[in-house]
Design a protein around this motif. Structure first.
Motif, PDB file in Angstrom:
ATOM      1  N   GLU A  13      28.199  54.938  41.963  1.00  0.00           N
ATOM      2  CA  GLU A  13      28.766  54.424  40.712  1.00  0.00           C
ATOM      3  C   GLU A  13      28.918  52.900  40.753  1.00  0.00           C
ATOM      4  O   GLU A  13      28.770  52.273  41.791  1.00  0.00           O
ATOM      5  CB  GLU A  13      30.128  55.080  40.458  1.00  0.00           C
ATOM      6  N   ASP A  14      29.249  52.338  39.594  1.00  0.00           N
ATOM      7  CA  ASP A  14      29.536  50.914  39.486  1.00  0.00           C
ATOM      8  C   ASP A  14      31.002  50.661  39.796  1.00  0.00           C
ATOM      9  O   ASP A  14      31.852  51.532  39.594  1.00  0.00           O
ATOM     10  CB  ASP A  14      29.265  50.408  38.066  1.00  0.00           C
ATOM     11  N   CYS A  15      31.284  49.456  40.271  1.00  0.00           N
ATOM     12  CA  CYS A  15      32.652  49.021  40.526  1.00  0.00           C
ATOM     13  C   CYS A  15      32.799  47.594  40.016  1.00  0.00           C
ATOM     14  O   CYS A  15      31.867  46.794  40.103  1.00  0.00           O
ATOM     15  CB  CYS A  15      32.948  49.079  42.029  1.00  0.00           C
ATOM     16  N   TYR A  16      33.959  47.290  39.502  1.00  0.00           N
ATOM     17  CA  TYR A  16      34.289  45.950  39.038  1.00  0.00           C
ATOM     18  C   TYR A  16      35.416  45.430  39.909  1.00  0.00           C
ATOM     19  O   TYR A  16      36.391  46.140  40.137  1.00  0.00           O
ATOM     20  CB  TYR A  16      34.723  45.969  37.567  1.00  0.00           C
ATOM     21  N   VAL A 134      28.233  46.393  42.357  1.00  0.00           N
ATOM     22  CA  VAL A 134      29.554  45.775  42.326  1.00  0.00           C
ATOM     23  C   VAL A 134      29.468  44.529  41.452  1.00  0.00           C
ATOM     24  O   VAL A 134      28.636  43.646  41.699  1.00  0.00           O
ATOM     25  CB  VAL A 134      30.036  45.406  43.747  1.00  0.00           C
ATOM     26  N   PHE A 135      30.304  44.480  40.436  1.00  0.00           N
ATOM     27  CA  PHE A 135      30.345  43.347  39.516  1.00  0.00           C
ATOM     28  C   PHE A 135      31.602  42.532  39.798  1.00  0.00           C
ATOM     29  O   PHE A 135      32.717  43.056  39.715  1.00  0.00           O
ATOM     30  CB  PHE A 135      30.330  43.831  38.066  1.00  0.00           C
ATOM     31  N   LEU A 136      31.413  41.265  40.145  1.00  0.00           N
ATOM     32  CA  LEU A 136      32.513  40.370  40.476  1.00  0.00           C
ATOM     33  C   LEU A 136      32.940  39.598  39.232  1.00  0.00           C
ATOM     34  O   LEU A 136      32.131  38.902  38.618  1.00  0.00           O
ATOM     35  CB  LEU A 136      32.090  39.400  41.577  1.00  0.00           C
ATOM     36  N   LEU A 137      34.184  39.728  38.870  1.00  0.00           N
ATOM     37  CA  LEU A 137      34.748  39.033  37.715  1.00  0.00           C
ATOM     38  C   LEU A 137      35.770  38.017  38.211  1.00  0.00           C
ATOM     39  O   LEU A 137      36.656  38.358  38.995  1.00  0.00           O
ATOM     40  CB  LEU A 137      35.437  40.023  36.773  1.00  0.00           C
ATOM     41  N   GLY A 138      35.660  36.782  37.757  1.00  0.00           N
ATOM     42  CA  GLY A 138      36.631  35.763  38.147  1.00  0.00           C
ATOM     43  C   GLY A 138      36.435  35.221  39.552  1.00  0.00           C
ATOM     44  O   GLY A 138      37.359  34.697  40.149  1.00  0.00           O
ATOM     45  N   PHE A 139      35.224  35.316  40.071  1.00  0.00           N
ATOM     46  CA  PHE A 139      34.903  34.711  41.367  1.00  0.00           C
ATOM     47  C   PHE A 139      34.293  33.331  41.089  1.00  0.00           C
ATOM     48  O   PHE A 139      33.157  33.051  41.446  1.00  0.00           O
ATOM     49  CB  PHE A 139      33.932  35.601  42.144  1.00  0.00           C
ATOM     50  N   ASP A 140      35.056  32.481  40.441  1.00  0.00           N
ATOM     51  CA  ASP A 140      34.593  31.166  39.987  1.00  0.00           C
ATOM     52  C   ASP A 140      34.333  30.210  41.142  1.00  0.00           C
ATOM     53  O   ASP A 140      33.440  29.373  41.079  1.00  0.00           O
ATOM     54  CB  ASP A 140      35.622  30.513  39.068  1.00  0.00           C
ATOM     55  N   ARG A 180      20.824  48.072  52.251  1.00  0.00           N
ATOM     56  CA  ARG A 180      21.316  49.368  51.771  1.00  0.00           C
ATOM     57  C   ARG A 180      21.031  49.587  50.289  1.00  0.00           C
ATOM     58  O   ARG A 180      21.419  50.602  49.726  1.00  0.00           O
ATOM     59  CB  ARG A 180      22.831  49.470  52.029  1.00  0.00           C
ATOM     60  N   GLY A 181      20.373  48.622  49.633  1.00  0.00           N
ATOM     61  CA  GLY A 181      20.054  48.765  48.220  1.00  0.00           C
ATOM     62  C   GLY A 181      21.262  48.612  47.316  1.00  0.00           C
ATOM     63  O   GLY A 181      21.273  49.133  46.195  1.00  0.00           O
ATOM     64  N   ILE A 182      22.249  47.889  47.772  1.00  0.00           N
ATOM     65  CA  ILE A 182      23.472  47.683  46.995  1.00  0.00           C
ATOM     66  C   ILE A 182      23.364  46.347  46.264  1.00  0.00           C
ATOM     67  O   ILE A 182      23.007  45.334  46.860  1.00  0.00           O
ATOM     68  CB  ILE A 182      24.703  47.701  47.905  1.00  0.00           C
ATOM     69  N   GLU A 183      23.668  46.381  44.984  1.00  0.00           N
ATOM     70  CA  GLU A 183      23.578  45.196  44.153  1.00  0.00           C
ATOM     71  C   GLU A 183      24.980  44.625  43.929  1.00  0.00           C
ATOM     72  O   GLU A 183      25.879  45.350  43.500  1.00  0.00           O
ATOM     73  CB  GLU A 183      22.938  45.567  42.813  1.00  0.00           C
ATOM     74  N   ILE A 184      25.134  43.349  44.227  1.00  0.00           N
ATOM     75  CA  ILE A 184      26.403  42.652  43.953  1.00  0.00           C
ATOM     76  C   ILE A 184      26.086  41.537  42.974  1.00  0.00           C
ATOM     77  O   ILE A 184      25.247  40.686  43.242  1.00  0.00           O
ATOM     78  CB  ILE A 184      27.054  42.109  45.240  1.00  0.00           C
ATOM     79  N   VAL A 185      26.770  41.563  41.825  1.00  0.00           N
ATOM     80  CA  VAL A 185      26.501  40.615  40.754  1.00  0.00           C
ATOM     81  C   VAL A 185      27.765  39.805  40.477  1.00  0.00           C
ATOM     82  O   VAL A 185      28.811  40.353  40.149  1.00  0.00           O
ATOM     83  CB  VAL A 185      26.087  41.354  39.458  1.00  0.00           C
ATOM     84  N   ASN A 186      27.667  38.481  40.628  1.00  0.00           N
ATOM     85  CA  ASN A 186      28.776  37.617  40.287  1.00  0.00           C
ATOM     86  C   ASN A 186      28.662  37.275  38.801  1.00  0.00           C
ATOM     87  O   ASN A 186      27.801  36.512  38.398  1.00  0.00           O
ATOM     88  CB  ASN A 186      28.774  36.348  41.142  1.00  0.00           C
ATOM     89  N   CYS A 187      29.528  37.877  38.025  1.00  0.00           N
ATOM     90  CA  CYS A 187      29.480  37.693  36.566  1.00  0.00           C
ATOM     91  C   CYS A 187      30.113  36.372  36.161  1.00  0.00           C
ATOM     92  O   CYS A 187      30.054  35.976  35.053  1.00  0.00           O
ATOM     93  CB  CYS A 187      30.210  38.847  35.879  1.00  0.00           C
TER      94      CYS A 187
END
Length: 187
Positions: A13-16, A134-140, A180-187
């Motif tokens: 699943e996705d995680c924020y 994994v979507f990173l919010l506020g990692f400015d 591991r094919g894991i996507e981390i996106v800094n939004c």
């Protein structure tokens, strides 16, 4: 304080992950309500309906904010810090503890890799819970004028050089996630 060995309840699943960056000042929190959300430190103030898990590591934050305000939060509280192992420190039994493994070790499969920042702990927790993206919010990793956080909870604003010191610590996560094919996106 309860020791916690997370299960892969978010498998695929996705995680924020909610950080503290000022870019979130106008964020519409209902967009992530009901999703898998981990909040770093004071992000718990959004409530358990938005942030299901609050993670922290900083002793000063715990003493100034967490100990006083988290009892009414209602979500899962996870601590991961060497100082929590000290028997002289009273940690309530509603705090779930996961041991920290080193300062530079990337990901961990038995504890949490700290990599010198709470955001990295949160990423490691998301992956231990089975998150695929994994979507990173506020990692400015920067201030907006004098403002260093979207909330006003912290007594001490983050110094600009603190951000510069945090950035390289995310590097140990890159290669293991890619493999591991894991996507981390800094939004």
């Amino acid at each position: 304080m309860l020791r916690w060995a997370p299960t892969r309840c978010w498998e695929g699943e996705d995680c924020y992950i909610v950080g503290g960056g000022p870019s979130l000042q106008a964020f519409e929190w209902d967009r992530i309500e009901g999703r898998n959300v981990i909040g770093c430190n004071s992000a718990f103030c959004l409530g358990a309906h938005v942030v299901q898990i609050c993670i922290f590591a900083d002793k000063q934050w715990w003493e100034d904010i967490g100990r006083k305000q988290l009892p009414s939060y209602g979500g899962i509280v996870v601590g991961s810090a060497d100082w929590m192992e000290d028997v002289a420190i009273d940690i309530p039994d509603w705090v779930w503890y996961i041991p920290r493994e080193g300062r530079k070790n990337g990901l961990s499969h038995t504890g949490l890799g700290f990599n010198n920042n709470c955001g990295s702990l949160a990423i490691n927790l998301a992956l231990r819970l089975g998150a695929r993206r994994v979507f990173l919010l506020g990692f400015d990793m920067k201030a907006e004028g004098a403002r260093t956080h979207w909330h006003m909870a912290h007594k001490r604003p983050t110094a600009p050089n603190d951000f510069q010191q945090m950035l390289p610590w995310f590097e140990p996560l890159v290669e293991p996630c890619r493999k591991r094919g894991i996507e981390i996106v800094n939004c």
